[in-house]
Design an enzyme around this catalytic site. Structure first.
Site, PDB file in Angstrom:
ATOM      1  N   ASP A 268       0.846  -1.193   0.000  1.00 14.84           N
ATOM      2  CA  ASP A 268       0.000   0.000   0.000  1.00 14.84           C
ATOM      3  C   ASP A 268       0.875   1.234   0.000  1.00 14.84           C
ATOM      4  O   ASP A 268       1.817   1.298   0.780  1.00 14.84           O
ATOM      5  CB  ASP A 268      -0.804   0.072   1.310  1.00 14.84           C
ATOM      6  CG  ASP A 268      -2.017  -0.793   1.250  1.00 14.84           C
ATOM      7  OD1 ASP A 268      -2.045  -1.682   0.392  1.00 14.84           O
ATOM      8  OD2 ASP A 268      -2.916  -0.584   2.069  1.00 14.84           O
TER       9      ASP A 268
ATOM     10  N   SER B 295       5.085   4.260  10.801  1.00 21.30           N
ATOM     11  CA  SER B 295       5.236   3.057   9.984  1.00 21.30           C
ATOM     12  C   SER B 295       3.875   2.397   9.804  1.00 21.30           C
ATOM     13  O   SER B 295       2.988   2.530  10.638  1.00 21.30           O
ATOM     14  CB  SER B 295       6.192   2.080  10.652  1.00 21.30           C
ATOM     15  OG  SER B 295       5.551   1.495  11.775  1.00 21.30           O
ATOM     16  N   LYS B 296       3.755   1.676   8.693  1.00 20.45           N
ATOM     17  CA  LYS B 296       2.476   1.056   8.366  1.00 20.45           C
ATOM     18  C   LYS B 296       2.101  -0.016   9.387  1.00 20.45           C
ATOM     19  O   LYS B 296       0.944  -0.323   9.580  1.00 20.45           O
ATOM     20  CB  LYS B 296       2.540   0.438   6.964  1.00 20.45           C
ATOM     21  CG  LYS B 296       2.471   1.490   5.872  1.00 20.45           C
ATOM     22  CD  LYS B 296       2.245   0.870   4.518  1.00 20.45           C
ATOM     23  CE  LYS B 296       3.530   0.762   3.763  1.00 20.45           C
ATOM     24  NZ  LYS B 296       3.390   0.092   2.474  1.00 20.45           N
ATOM     25  N   ARG B 297       3.128  -0.583  10.033  1.00 23.85           N
ATOM     26  CA  ARG B 297       2.872  -1.633  11.003  1.00 23.85           C
ATOM     27  C   ARG B 297       2.228  -1.053  12.267  1.00 23.85           C
ATOM     28  O   ARG B 297       1.367  -1.643  12.862  1.00 23.85           O
ATOM     29  CB  ARG B 297       4.200  -2.319  11.345  1.00 23.85           C
ATOM     30  CG  ARG B 297       4.083  -3.743  11.820  1.00 23.85           C
ATOM     31  CD  ARG B 297       5.442  -4.463  11.672  1.00 23.85           C
ATOM     32  NE  ARG B 297       6.561  -3.569  11.950  1.00 23.85           N
ATOM     33  CZ  ARG B 297       7.013  -3.299  13.173  1.00 23.85           C
ATOM     34  NH1 ARG B 297       6.455  -3.837  14.220  1.00 23.85           N
ATOM     35  NH2 ARG B 297       8.044  -2.478  13.339  1.00 23.85           N
TER      36      ARG B 297
END
Ligand code: GLU
Length: 487
Positions: free
Chosen positions: A16, A253-255
């Site tokens: 993404d 961060s995406k996490r």
């Protein structure tokens, strides 16, 4: 007059799209506009193991959604096409050959196991130089093949000289120092260039004058500058942007943070203009007397690299919520209604537009716009207008809070409204006021609560009489009768 800049954003389609990609694109586009130049989107897909299906399309879609689409891209084409690195593989090889010929690069046949072993030994002996040990430097294939840890297909490495320049000028940071680089691989065993080679070759061939990227690339810049020098090219200007940070100051961060995904904002029902404005504010807070709400044109007008702070801006979604509300309320009603409908379809709130759905949303939009934070909240607030009179779910907690005389109130309301000729907000309000507040001597709060629960199923709802006008006389009466019966 500044020369027209050519800027680029160069995301890798590895998942993404990250909100940082939009952040870079904002500056790329602003600088290109300010100088009368062009903004390029290049897809950096040379790391074949990390490619994620659909990611490239999401990059195009989300940048276009934000109004940060490029002037040249794989989709649009342009004078320097192709703009996708996997389609430019033939371009890179001659430069690798030239670097080898000139003694600036060399083949390396060391296997992965040997490199891992080397690193382990370096760590154990706490050596300060932890880079590649140059075992292969100066050897022919035959010479190297006799030694252990040989792999059939070589990579090509840069021969980083002792006197490599480690500082450079940055548009935002001024003089920047970076650590001494390792003998970086520039061509991988699979024949694909690494990022470091491809980025330099492409930025040069595409005429890029200003490289805008995240500060994590500062340490790579000395290698890039070496490549520019060896290939006899002028280096572009560099602007290394501070990394966006979470409210706890950690790197976004995406996490850890759903808001790191660019698509998240669209899924949540934020308006693209609000997100764009929010990203502008992250660049630098407005100067005194300047507004927080500003268009892209205004941002371009006042754009200045010197204003950007090197401290990573805090990504505070509360601010975005506020901005989103501001933009929602600045839209003409019909436009907001259109966006609510589009959002409903895109997000799956609606699988298709129900009969009369558009008209109902348009009529009801003014009832909810005042407190709306995101588009996602709109339809749930209006759901009662789409339920049938018998399917409307009536919240038992709301019913439990009604006074004992609620049945009587509903009965009087029903008789009163049955005879009402003109079904308008004003007429409904007045008739109920006369019958309940004056006639039954009730406080408005108690007079209208049972009707509200009957009409909307809830104790708290959009304005009642307006809602009844939209719902229509038959439905309103049916709902009042239904609750009267159920009490
Ligand atoms: N492909 C790199 C990335 O995704 C681009 C870095 C750069 O802009 O040079 O971060």
């Amino acid at each position: 007059m500044t020369t027209p800049a050519r800027t680029r954003v160069a995301p890798s389609p590895t998942g993404d799209p990250h909100v940082g990609t939009a952040y870079m694109a904002l500056f790329d586009k602003a600088w290109a506009r300010k100088t009368g130049g062009r903004f390029v989107l290049r897809i950096e897909d040379t790391d074949r193991n990390r490619l994620v299906e659909g990611s490239e399309q999401q990059i195009y879609d989300s940048l276009a959604w934000l109004g940060l689409d490029a002037d040249e891209s794989p989709e649009l084409g342009g004078p320097y096409a192709p703009y996708k690195q996997s389609e430019r593989l033939d371009t890179y090889r001659p430069f690798v050959d030239k670097l080898i010929e000139d003694g600036h690069a060399y083949y390396c046949w060391c296997s992965g196991e040997r490199l891992a072993q080397m690193r382990k030994e370096q760590q154990e002996s706490k050596q300060s130089n932890t880079g590649y040990d140059r075992l292969c430097l100066g050897m022919t294939r035959e010479e190297r093949a006799k030694l252990p840890g040989f792999s059939e297909t070589p990579v090509v490495r840069m021969l980083v000289p002792d006197d490599v320049t480690l500082s450079f000028h940055d548009l935002i940071r001024g003089e920047v120092k970076a650590p001494r680089p390792d003998d970086q691989v520039i061509l991988k065993a699979d024949g694909f260039p690494t990022y470091h080679l491809a980025v330099v070759v492409d930025d040069h061939l595409m005429g890029i004058t200003t490289v805008v990227r995240g500060e994590e690339w500062i340490s790579s810049t000395p290698k890039h500058l070496l490549l520019y020098r060896w290939l006899g090219w002028d280096a572009p200007d560099f602007a290394h942007m501070p990394l966006l940070r979470n409210t706890d100051k950690s790197k976004i961060s995406k996490r850890k943070n759903p808001a790191a995904r660019l698509m998240w904002f669209r899924e949540q029902g934020y308006l693209p203009e609000a997100l764009r404005n929010f990203l502008q504010l992250l660049a630098y807070p407005p100067a005194e007397g300047e507004q927080e709400v500003s268009s892209f044109d205004e941002f371009v007008e006042g754009f200045d690299w010197g204003k950007i702070s090197t401290v990573g801006p805090i990504f505070d979604v509360k601010k975005l919520d506020w901005l989103n509300g501001v933009y929602i309320r600045s839209l003409p009603t019909h436009e907001l209604a259109d966006r609510i409908v589009s959002y409903a379809l895109e997000s799956g709130q609606w699988s298709s537009v129900p009969e009369g759905g558009r008209e109902t949303v348009l009529a009801a939009t003014p009832l909810i716009s005042e407190r709306l934070v995101t588009l996602a909240e709109a339809l749930p607030k209006l759901q009662f207008l789409f339920d049938s009179d018998y399917d409307l779910s009536i919240n038992p907690a709301s019913v439990a809070k009604l006074k004992d005389n609620a049945g009587e109130v509903l009965a009087v309301a029903e008789t009163t409204l049955k005879d009402l000729g003109e079904w308008t907000t004003g007429a409904i309000h007045q008739a109920l006021n006369v019958a309940l507040v004056e006639g039954m001597e009730l406080k408005p709060k108690f007079a209208f609560a049972p009707i509200r629960v009957a009409i909307t199923g809830e104790q708290v709802s959009p304005p009642l009489f307006e809602s009844m006008e939209i719902l229509g006389k038959d439905s309103s009466l049916a709902r009042i009768a239904r609750l009267a019966q159920e009490l």
